[in-house]
Scaffold this motif. Structure first.
Motif, short mmCIF file in Angstrom:
data_model
loop_
_atom_site.label_atom_id
_atom_site.label_comp_id
_atom_site.label_asym_id
_atom_site.label_seq_id
_atom_site.Cartn_x
_atom_site.Cartn_y
_atom_site.Cartn_z
N SER B 64 -48.25 1.52 3.58
CA SER B 64 -46.78 1.99 3.72
C SER B 64 -47.65 2.83 2.33
O SER B 64 -48.87 2.13 1.90
CB SER B 64 -45.82 0.59 3.46
OG SER B 64 -46.47 -0.12 2.39
N ASN B 65 -47.28 3.26 1.16
CA ASN B 65 -47.03 4.11 0.44
C ASN B 65 -47.42 2.74 -0.83
O ASN B 65 -47.86 2.60 -2.06
CB ASN B 65 -45.95 4.72 -0.26
CG ASN B 65 -45.78 6.34 0.78
OD1 ASN B 65 -46.35 5.87 1.89
ND2 ASN B 65 -46.26 7.31 0.29
N MET B 66 -46.40 1.95 -0.52
CA MET B 66 -46.97 0.70 -1.84
C MET B 66 -48.14 -0.05 -1.68
O MET B 66 -48.73 -0.35 -2.31
CB MET B 66 -45.42 -0.39 -1.06
CG MET B 66 -45.44 -0.78 -3.13
SD MET B 66 -46.25 -0.69 -4.33
CE MET B 66 -43.90 -0.55 -4.81
N GLY B 85 -41.76 11.77 -5.97
CA GLY B 85 -40.33 10.83 -5.78
C GLY B 85 -40.69 9.38 -5.79
O GLY B 85 -40.09 8.97 -6.01
N VAL B 86 -41.75 9.30 -4.77
CA VAL B 86 -41.95 7.71 -4.83
C VAL B 86 -42.81 7.08 -5.58
O VAL B 86 -42.45 6.01 -5.46
CB VAL B 86 -43.42 7.90 -2.77
CG1 VAL B 86 -42.70 6.48 -3.28
CG2 VAL B 86 -42.04 8.46 -2.22
N GLY B 87 -43.57 8.21 -6.32
CA GLY B 87 -44.21 7.64 -6.94
C GLY B 87 -43.10 6.93 -8.60
O GLY B 87 -43.34 5.90 -8.67
N GLN B 88 -42.11 7.91 -8.70
CA GLN B 88 -41.49 7.90 -9.60
C GLN B 88 -40.48 6.49 -9.38
O GLN B 88 -40.26 6.20 -10.22
CB GLN B 88 -40.59 9.46 -10.11
CG GLN B 88 -39.73 9.22 -10.90
CD GLN B 88 -39.83 8.84 -12.76
OE1 GLN B 88 -40.92 8.77 -12.61
NE2 GLN B 88 -38.93 9.04 -13.00
N VAL B 89 -39.87 7.33 -8.53
CA VAL B 89 -38.70 5.90 -8.08
C VAL B 89 -39.53 4.80 -7.15
O VAL B 89 -38.77 3.47 -7.69
CB VAL B 89 -37.65 6.59 -7.08
CG1 VAL B 89 -36.63 5.52 -6.83
CG2 VAL B 89 -36.94 7.59 -7.99
N LEU B 92 -42.94 3.73 -9.65
CA LEU B 92 -42.83 3.09 -11.32
C LEU B 92 -41.64 2.34 -11.22
O LEU B 92 -41.33 1.96 -12.43
CB LEU B 92 -42.56 4.11 -11.89
CG LEU B 92 -44.28 4.76 -11.86
CD1 LEU B 92 -44.30 6.50 -11.94
CD2 LEU B 92 -45.85 4.14 -12.39
N LYS B 93 -40.42 2.37 -10.02
CA LYS B 93 -39.38 2.17 -10.36
C LYS B 93 -38.01 2.66 -11.43
O LYS B 93 -37.74 1.97 -12.69
CB LYS B 93 -39.35 0.71 -10.75
CG LYS B 93 -39.85 -0.20 -9.74
CD LYS B 93 -39.21 -0.57 -8.82
CE LYS B 93 -40.45 -1.20 -7.73
NZ LYS B 93 -40.06 -1.39 -6.47
N LYS B 94 -38.92 3.68 -11.64
CA LYS B 94 -38.18 4.92 -13.42
C LYS B 94 -37.01 5.27 -12.58
O LYS B 94 -36.51 5.94 -10.97
CB LYS B 94 -39.02 5.50 -13.75
CG LYS B 94 -39.94 4.78 -14.57
CD LYS B 94 -40.80 5.46 -15.46
CE LYS B 94 -41.32 4.34 -16.14
NZ LYS B 94 -42.07 4.74 -17.38
N ASN B 95 -36.21 6.20 -13.93
CA ASN B 95 -35.12 6.85 -12.84
C ASN B 95 -35.83 7.99 -12.58
O ASN B 95 -36.84 8.73 -12.60
CB ASN B 95 -33.93 7.58 -13.72
CG ASN B 95 -33.23 5.96 -14.99
OD1 ASN B 95 -33.31 5.23 -13.55
ND2 ASN B 95 -33.56 6.07 -15.72
N VAL B 107 -44.60 11.06 -14.07
CA VAL B 107 -45.07 10.84 -13.38
C VAL B 107 -46.53 10.86 -13.07
O VAL B 107 -47.15 9.67 -13.75
CB VAL B 107 -45.67 10.86 -11.75
CG1 VAL B 107 -43.94 10.14 -10.92
CG2 VAL B 107 -45.49 12.42 -10.79
N LYS B 108 -46.98 11.86 -13.43
CA LYS B 108 -48.54 12.60 -14.06
C LYS B 108 -48.85 11.43 -15.51
O LYS B 108 -49.89 10.78 -14.83
CB LYS B 108 -49.01 13.79 -14.13
CG LYS B 108 -50.15 13.98 -14.44
CD LYS B 108 -50.32 15.84 -14.26
CE LYS B 108 -51.69 15.52 -14.81
NZ LYS B 108 -52.98 15.64 -13.51
N ALA B 109 -48.43 11.39 -16.20
CA ALA B 109 -48.59 11.22 -17.36
C ALA B 109 -48.11 9.53 -17.45
O ALA B 109 -49.44 8.66 -18.05
CB ALA B 109 -47.53 11.71 -18.37
N THR B 110 -46.99 9.76 -16.17
CA THR B 110 -47.42 7.41 -17.06
C THR B 110 -48.05 6.87 -15.92
O THR B 110 -49.03 5.90 -16.37
CB THR B 110 -45.79 7.13 -16.61
OG1 THR B 110 -44.91 7.31 -16.65
CG2 THR B 110 -46.01 5.58 -16.59
#
Lengths: 292, 196
Positions: B64-66, B85-89, B92-95, B107-110
């Protein structure tokens, strides 16, 4: 008594040559991780299942007709067999036309990269002649030393012959069926590459990086390579000159069509092929032909 | 003074030797989650690296992606293709962020600051089915920062795919890959775009 002697002599005359032909000269010698610090000579069959290191003070002589077979073992899972010979000391591997020295895979169905390489790194001396090196990641790799690689066959490897930062002569070899026939990073190398037959590889000559046109690659047959006869790596920005080689044609347009260089990527140098030969260089090497 | 010079020469030789050894036989590992699109992009990246640098590349399937993300953090992978979108939500569990450019920037910055992972240029297509609600899902390669340090040309090389594969192109490639050999489809795309 003399009758028995005669019979015994006759028997020896018949049996000894047969024993040689059938490989009955003794059982294979098996080596795991091994360090050679003194003088050592190999003959017959040597099976390697690990890394054999010829240290600075060590000297390895491999006699004509010796078969060096590498067992495939890939502990780190990188897809490349781990068995290798690393030479920091002296290596003399001089086969003959009748009895070349063979470096190959020990596997029943051999594949490229079954074993890692014959690797010369800061070697004191390396003379390689009449060898066949096949099914390795690199048939031979030479770095930071002086070496002569002559009249040999490099086939079915990822890289046939690979070198960087060396003083090297590569002459009279057949190099075919590899991903890269000759792969090099010049890095102040003094390389004389001539009289070789480089064909039926995916890429004939691969100049990866740091070449400032010091390697002298001339009077070779560089033909019929699947993707390109010559190619520059992503960081090769300087032009590369491959003078006086046989490319299968003298048309500069057709020759350039089989190069990967500035034409495809503006950031790369250009491959120049001045004075192309009008006919192939005669390659007289009588080994490694039958399976081409 | 002489000793210092000798020591410097020795150190230089040693460093040169180490550099040579480091580039010998190092295999890069690209992950794929096993969808046609993932397999295709993994092949494309793998071929591009292999053909242009001579470095051997291995493709590894992950569940999976995870799982791919975890493998990347553990250095079991050097890179894989992720979706913004997958990376962000999901990772990273972000909004969610609806604007695709803002999302990519975030996402790039985080990833860079917190995970030492680098998002390279997006390919030019989105995977709408994978996008969590309210976000875009641009596909882009994510690479370990230490891999990029070891292979300085890698970012420049992989970025040559940036913006080259839009929705129409990826659709055509996926269709071809469903009926043919994925590696061949990837190779033909790279050849026709004069990338290899």
């Amino acid at each position: 008594m003399s009758k028995y002697r005669k019979i015994l002599s006759l028997l020896l005359l018949v049996v000894l040559p047969l024993a040689g032909c059938a490989g009955l000269s003794g059982p294979a010698r098996n080596l795991g991780d091994t360090v050679i610090n003194a003088e050592e000579t190999w003959s017959g069959t040597v099976r390697i299942n690990g890394v054999v290191t010829v240290k600075k003070g060590g000297s390895l002589t491999i006699l004509p007709g010796t078969k060096v077979l590498f067992v495939r073992k890939d502990i780190d899972g990188d897809g490349i067999g781990d068995a290798e010979i690393l030479v920091e000391g002296k290596l003399i591997a001089r086969g003959t036309v009748a009895a070349p020295i063979i470096f190959s895979s020990a596997e029943e169905k051999p594949q490229p990269a079954d074993w890692k390489y014959l690797y010369l790194d800061f070697a004191r001396q390396a003379d390689i002649e009449y060898i066949i090196s096949e099914y390795a990641y690199s048939g031979i790799q030479v770095h930071f030393c002086k070496a002569k690689i002559k009249n040999s066959v490099f086939r079915h490897n990822i890289d046939g012959v690979r070198f960087s930062t060396v003083n090297i002569e590569v002459t009279g070899n057949r190099i075919y069926g590899n991903r890269h026939g000759i792969r090099y990073e010049e890095r102040r190398s003094r390389a004389e590459v001539s009289g070789n037959d480089i064909r039926n590889n995916k890429i004939g000559i691969f100049a990866v990086t740091r070449s400032v046109d010091k390697a002298n690659i001339h009077h070779n047959n560089i033909v019929d390579n699947d993707d390109y006869n010559a190619k520059l790596g992503i960081d090769q920005h300087h032009d590369v000159t491959l003078r006086q080689n046989w490319w299968g044609t003298t048309s500069s347009e057709k020759i350039a069509r089989n190069f990967f260089d500035k034409k495809q990527d503006e950031t790369l140098g250009r491959i120049r092929a001045p004075e192309p030969l009008a006919e192939p260089v005669a390659i007289t090497l009588p080994i490694g032909i039958e399976e081409e | 003074m002489k000793m210092r010079i000798t020591a410097l020469i020795l150190l230089g030789s040693l460093l040169m030797a180490t550099a040579a050894i480091a580039c010998v036989g190092k295999t890069l590992v690209v992950g794929t989650t096993g969808t046609v699109q993932q397999d295709l992009m993994a092949q494309m990246i793998s071929l591009l690296i292999q053909e242009r640098t001579g470095t051997t590349v291995k493709i590894v399937k992950v569940d999976s992606n995870m799982a791919a993300h975890d493998a990347l953090l553990k250095a079991d992978l050097d890179m894989y293709v992720e979706y913004t979108g997958v990376g962000q939500v999901n990772i990273l569990k972000k909004n969610p962020i609806a604007d695709s450019a803002e999302l990519y920037k975030a996402v790039k910055a985080t990833y860079n600051e917190e995970l030492n992972l680098i998002w390279l240029k997006p390919f030019g297509f989105e995977a709408k089915k994978l996008a969590p609600a309210g976000v875009a899902a641009e596909a882009a390669p994510v690479v370990r920062k230490d891999t990029l340090k070891k292979f300085p040309a890698l970012a420049r090389l992989i970025n040559k795919l940036g913006g080259r594969i839009d929705a129409v192109v990826i659709g055509e490639l996926e269709t071809a890959a469903k009926t043919g050999e994925i590696k061949k489809v990837a190779r033909e795309f790279l050849r026709s775009n004069r990338l290899i």
